[in-house]
Design a protein around this motif. Sequence first.
Motif, PDB file in Angstrom:
ATOM      1  N   ASP A   1       0.841  -1.212   0.000  1.00 40.11           N
ATOM      2  CA  ASP A   1       0.000   0.000   0.000  1.00 40.11           C
ATOM      3  C   ASP A   1       0.871   1.254   0.000  1.00 40.11           C
ATOM      4  OD1 ASP A   1      -2.080  -1.722   0.215  1.00 40.11           O
ATOM      5  OD2 ASP A   1      -2.856  -0.923   2.121  1.00 40.11           O
TER       6      ASP A   1
ATOM      7  N   ARG B   1      -4.493   4.140  -6.672  1.00 36.72           N
ATOM      8  CA  ARG B   1      -3.730   3.924  -5.445  1.00 36.72           C
ATOM      9  C   ARG B   1      -3.717   2.434  -5.140  1.00 36.72           C
ATOM     10  NH1 ARG B   1      -7.071   8.053  -4.386  1.00 36.72           N
ATOM     11  NH2 ARG B   1      -6.053  10.079  -4.102  1.00 36.72           N
ATOM     12  N   ILE B   2      -2.688   2.009  -4.432  1.00 39.04           N
ATOM     13  CA  ILE B   2      -2.646   0.606  -4.000  1.00 39.04           C
ATOM     14  C   ILE B   2      -3.301   0.505  -2.629  1.00 39.04           C
ATOM     15  CG2 ILE B   2      -1.172  -1.370  -3.465  1.00 39.04           C
ATOM     16  CD1 ILE B   2       0.997  -0.106  -5.247  1.00 39.04           C
ATOM     17  N   ARG B   3      -4.299  -0.370  -2.525  1.00 34.73           N
ATOM     18  CA  ARG B   3      -4.982  -0.619  -1.240  1.00 34.73           C
ATOM     19  C   ARG B   3      -5.294  -2.112  -1.159  1.00 34.73           C
ATOM     20  NH1 ARG B   3      -3.949   3.688  -0.317  1.00 34.73           N
ATOM     21  NH2 ARG B   3      -5.130   5.583   0.187  1.00 34.73           N
ATOM     22  N   HIS B   4      -4.565  -2.789  -0.317  1.00 36.36           N
ATOM     23  CA  HIS B   4      -4.893  -4.207  -0.140  1.00 36.36           C
ATOM     24  C   HIS B   4      -6.057  -4.286   0.842  1.00 36.36           C
ATOM     25  CE1 HIS B   4      -1.445  -5.917  -2.378  1.00 36.36           C
ATOM     26  NE2 HIS B   4      -0.895  -4.748  -2.076  1.00 36.36           N
TER      27      HIS B   4
ATOM     28  N   CYS C   1      -6.531  -4.798  -5.850  1.00 36.67           N
ATOM     29  CA  CYS C   1      -5.768  -4.152  -4.780  1.00 36.67           C
ATOM     30  C   CYS C   1      -5.321  -2.768  -5.234  1.00 36.67           C
ATOM     31  CB  CYS C   1      -4.598  -5.008  -4.331  1.00 36.67           C
ATOM     32  SG  CYS C   1      -3.411  -5.289  -5.640  1.00 36.67           S
TER      33      CYS C   1
END
Length: 557
Positions: free
Chosen positions: A166, A191-194, A205
Motif C-alpha cells: 500500500d 492507489r494501492i490498497r490491499h 488491490c
Amino acid sequence: MNEAPKDFIREIIANDIKMGKYGGRVHTRFPPEPNGYLHIGHAKSILLNYGIAQDFKGKFNLRYDDTNPEKEEQEYVDAIKRDVQWLGAAWEDREFYASDYFEQLYQWAEELIKKGQAYVCDLSAEEVTAYRGTLQTPGRESPYRHRSIEENLDLLRRMRAGEFPDGSKTLRAKIDMAHPNLNMRDPVMYRIRHATHHRTGERWCIYPSYDWAHGQSDSIEGITHSICTLEFEDHRPLYDWFLDQLGIHHPQQIEFARLNLTYTVMSKRLLLQLVQEGHVRGWDDPRMPTIAALRRRGYTPEAIRDFMQRVGVTKVESIVEIEMLEHSLRQDLNKRALRRLAVLDPLRVVITNYPDDQIEEFEAINNPEDPSTGTRKVPFSKVLYIERDDFMENPPKDFYRLAPGREVRLRYAYFVKCVDVVKDAQGNALELRCTYDPATRGGDAPDGRKVKATIHWVSAQHAIEAEVRLYERLFTKPDPLDVPEGRSWKENINPNSLIVLQNCKLEPSLADAQAGDRVQFERKGYFCVDPDSTAKKVFNRTVDLKDTWAKLQRKQN
Ligand code: ATP
Ligand code: MG
C-alpha cells in the motif's frame, strides 16, 4: 416541456435539446458514495437529478460511487436505496456501481499509458503533495515522470497483481505540473490498497481515484448532464481531459450550490462521528439530518420536495434557515395528519358532579382541513387527564386557562369549573376537583356565557399509555462549526436535544396506530409513531405547531 425552465440547469438542458446535443437525450444520475447515510443535502441532488429526468422525459440512474473500500459498507448501500426510493426518485432497473467498471477503467488506464499520458510514480503521498506546488508556485515534475511506456505498463500490471505494498506507487495522469489548476498537476488515477471491497472482495488491490472513476462511469452509462455541487467545479477540466483523451462519450458537468441548513452539520464524516461517539442513538435518530432520520421523525417526501422547490437551484452558496424546512413540513402535515387528543404531562381531574359510572361519547373532527376524513368518537367520563400546564393555582393576568374558581371549555365536551386542588406535601397539584355544567354539552352555554380557553383532555379509564420523545435542535448555534480556534464543534451539541416523557395519555382511537403513522395532537404538535413501539407506543414529536418561518417572513416584509 411546455413551461419555462425553472432554474439555470434546466435552461442549459432545454437549450442543449434545442441544439440537438446528445440527440436531444437527457440522462442524469445520482452518484452517492456508500460511506454513510444520505442527508437532506443529498435529497436536493436526488430530487434535482430525478426531477430533470422527469421534466425532459429522460432517464435517471442510481450509481454507487464505490471506489473506496475502507469506508464503504453494504449497510450504507441498502440504506441509500431505501432513502432514494422513499423520496420518490425511481431509477427503474438502472442501479449501477462504479466497481462494475473497474476492469474497463483499468483497460483505459493502460490505453493512456500507451499514449504516453499516464505513468507509474514511486513518490509517497506526502511527496506528491510537496511536489504539487501551490496556487502561486508551479509544481515540480516527479523523477518517475519519464519512465518508458513499457516500464509503466509492466509496473501497472504488477501493481494490479499485488506485488507492491500500500502507498508505494500510484498511477498518475501526465498533464502539466505548471497548470494553474492544481487538479491538473499530474493527478493520481490509482492507489494501492490491499483491502476487501464490499462487492469485488479481494479481486482488486488498486482502486481508482474519484476523478478517474467518475467521468468515465458517467460516460459508460451514457449520462448527458453530470450534475454535481460547486466543490467539483475545479475538477471539471480534469473530468473533460480524461474523456477527451479517451475519445469516448462526453457528458457535460454542471455545478450548483450545495444545500446548507442552519443548526445542522451536513457531512457524512461529521455525522459518522455523532453516531460513533454516541451523541445520537444512530444514523436514523430523529435529531439527525439524514433522510432516514427525517422519515422516522415524521417528515413526508412531499414536504421535502416542497422545501427544495422553495430553496431553488443556484450557483451561489447560502445557508437556508431550518425554519423554512419546518414550514414546508407543517403545511403538508396540516393537510394530511388526523387530529387526536393526547395529554403529554397529565394532571388528574375528577368531575365531582358527574355520575360515577357514566360514559359519554363525543363526535370529534378528524381533520378540519380535509372533511373527507370524517369524525370519530371520543369517550368522556368522571375522571380525566388534562395537561399540567393548562392549570395554574395562582395565574398571572394573561393566563386564561384553568385556575381555582375559573371555568374553561373541554374540547368537544363541557364547560368545567375548578372548585378544589388536592396537593402533595410539597404543595404540588395532584388532582383537581371540578364541576361540569350539563347544559354546555357539545361546548357552548345556552345562557350565552363565554369562557376564555378551550383545553384538551383524555378520559382516564380509556386512556392509552405512551412514551413521547420531544426533540430540540441538535446544536445550540445556527452554525455548529463556528467554534474558537482549537475547540471542537461538538461543544455546540445541545445536551437537552431529547426529552422523553413516559406517562403520556392518549385517546383510545390511537390503539391501532402503526409505526410511521402521523397525527396531530391538538395544541401540541405533529407526532409520528416510532418503530421502537411495543405494547406501549412510542411517539416522536415531528414538529410543534408554531410556524416560526411565517413569522420570520412577516418580520422581513
Ligand atoms: P458529504 O460531503 O456530506 O460527506 P459527499 O458529497 O461526500 O457528502 P457523496 O455521496 O459523494 O457525498 O454525494 C453524492 C452526491 O450528492 C454528489 O453529487 C454531491 O454533489 C451531492 N451532495 C452532497 N452534499 C450535498 C448538499 N449538501 N447539497 C446538495 N447536493 C449534495
Ligand atoms: Mg464525496
